[in-house]
Design a protein around this motif. Structure first.
Motif, PDB file in Angstrom:
ATOM      1  N   SER A  54     -10.527   2.263   5.997  1.00 49.98           N
ATOM      2  CA  SER A  54      -9.902   3.448   5.392  1.00 49.98           C
ATOM      3  C   SER A  54      -9.024   3.054   4.206  1.00 49.98           C
TER       4      SER A  54
ATOM      5  N   LEU B 249      -5.309   2.709  -7.065  1.00 52.53           N
ATOM      6  CA  LEU B 249      -5.329   3.532  -5.867  1.00 52.53           C
ATOM      7  C   LEU B 249      -6.070   4.831  -6.172  1.00 52.53           C
ATOM      8  N   LEU B 250      -7.068   5.170  -5.345  1.00 52.76           N
ATOM      9  CA  LEU B 250      -7.869   6.364  -5.582  1.00 52.76           C
ATOM     10  C   LEU B 250      -7.291   7.543  -4.810  1.00 52.76           C
ATOM     11  N   ILE B 251      -6.601   8.418  -5.521  1.00 45.74           N
ATOM     12  CA  ILE B 251      -6.061   9.632  -4.931  1.00 45.74           C
ATOM     13  C   ILE B 251      -6.748  10.806  -5.629  1.00 45.74           C
TER      14      ILE B 251
ATOM     15  N   HIS C 219       1.482   4.220  -2.999  1.00 40.15           N
ATOM     16  CA  HIS C 219       1.435   5.663  -2.757  1.00 40.15           C
ATOM     17  C   HIS C 219       2.722   6.349  -3.225  1.00 40.15           C
TER      18      HIS C 219
ATOM     19  N   GLN D 198     -16.639   9.434  -5.134  1.00 39.13           N
ATOM     20  CA  GLN D 198     -15.315   9.264  -5.721  1.00 39.13           C
ATOM     21  C   GLN D 198     -15.482   8.504  -7.030  1.00 39.13           C
TER      22      GLN D 198
ATOM     23  N   TYR E  84       0.831  -1.196   0.000  1.00 38.30           N
ATOM     24  CA  TYR E  84       0.000   0.000   0.000  1.00 38.30           C
ATOM     25  C   TYR E  84       0.876   1.262   0.000  1.00 38.30           C
TER      26      TYR E  84
ATOM     27  N   CYS F 241     -13.347   6.798 -10.204  1.00 33.76           N
ATOM     28  CA  CYS F 241     -12.050   6.342 -10.702  1.00 33.76           C
ATOM     29  C   CYS F 241     -11.861   6.846 -12.133  1.00 33.76           C
TER      30      CYS F 241
ATOM     31  N   THR G 193     -13.189  13.696  -6.841  1.00 33.55           N
ATOM     32  CA  THR G 193     -13.995  13.670  -5.625  1.00 33.55           C
ATOM     33  C   THR G 193     -14.966  14.835  -5.664  1.00 33.55           C
TER      34      THR G 193
ATOM     35  N   ARG H 208     -11.421   2.014   1.205  1.00 34.86           N
ATOM     36  CA  ARG H 208     -12.052   3.157   0.545  1.00 34.86           C
ATOM     37  C   ARG H 208     -11.146   3.819  -0.480  1.00 34.86           C
ATOM     38  N   THR H 209      -9.852   3.615  -0.356  1.00 32.93           N
ATOM     39  CA  THR H 209      -8.931   4.266  -1.289  1.00 32.93           C
ATOM     40  C   THR H 209      -8.501   3.355  -2.429  1.00 32.93           C
TER      41      THR H 209
ATOM     42  N   CYS I 261      -1.642  -2.666  -5.612  1.00 29.55           N
ATOM     43  CA  CYS I 261      -2.939  -2.745  -4.921  1.00 29.55           C
ATOM     44  C   CYS I 261      -3.642  -4.070  -5.201  1.00 29.55           C
TER      45      CYS I 261
END
Length: 187
Positions: free
Chosen positions: A56, A68-70, A22, A91, A18, A93, A77, A59-60, A39
């Motif tokens: 948490s 990975l949802l940034i 990031h 959110q 993870y 993607c 968002t 959810r990302t 991921c």
């Protein structure tokens, strides 16, 4: 014991993957495929070893493509209103178009954060040693059978308390007798 160690190692691996996802996106936002691979690997580890991921973290990560949802990099968002009171964070993607709606309720707590969801260690009489059991919350008696069970449990508890009191009194008597005998022997 080995199972505990294996799960700990699996959690460490998942955490590493993870964080690596990031870092990859922080250094080069165009390198989405490598982050998605990390991921996806993390997801397969948790599925194979039947390990729950923290909400948490879940959810990302996109459910469809495992990227990975940034916000601003791999996802958009938005804040949406359904009624006057209910608000949602949506959110979406950017890779696959999958969207997630999360309720914005400050009073809401996840099941895992509630006290009734917590486990405590209680010894079990099985051959495997100590097992995890859920805390039991007393249920209000509704039917006749439940009331009878509750009365029976109360009666058994009272009997156990009486037995304990009798044993304490017996021990006190014995210690008093022993003290008296010692005093007599000394005289």
């Amino acid at each position: 014991m080995e199972e505990h160690i294996n799960k700990r190692e699996a959690y460490q691996r998942m955490n590493y993957l993870y964080q690596a996802a990031h870092c990859v996106l922080a250094q080069n936002p165009e390198n989405v495929e490598l982050a998605r691979f990390y991921c996806l690997t993390q997801k397969t580890i948790s599925r194979r070893l039947v390990i729950r991921q923290d909400p948490s973290v879940k959810r990302t990560i996109c459910k469809r493509c495992s990227s990975l949802l940034i916000p601003g990099v791999t996802a958009t968002t938005r804040q949406r209103k359904k009624n006057r009171r209910t608000r949602f964070t949506v959110q979406r993607c950017l890779s696959c178009g999958q969207s997630k709606s999360l309720l914005n309720n400050p009073d809401y707590t996840l099941w895992i954060d509630r006290p009734e969801a917590q486990l405590e260690m209680q010894p079990d009489q099985g051959c495997s040693g100590v097992k995890w059991q859920k805390k039991k919350k007393p249920q209000p008696a509704g039917s006749k059978k439940e009331k009878q069970k509750q009365k029976e449990q109360e009666r058994q508890e009272e009997e156990q308390q009486k037995k304990l009191q009798e044993e304490k009194q017996e021990l006190q008597r014995k210690t008093q007798q022993e003290e008296e005998e010692k005093k007599k022997q000394k005289q």
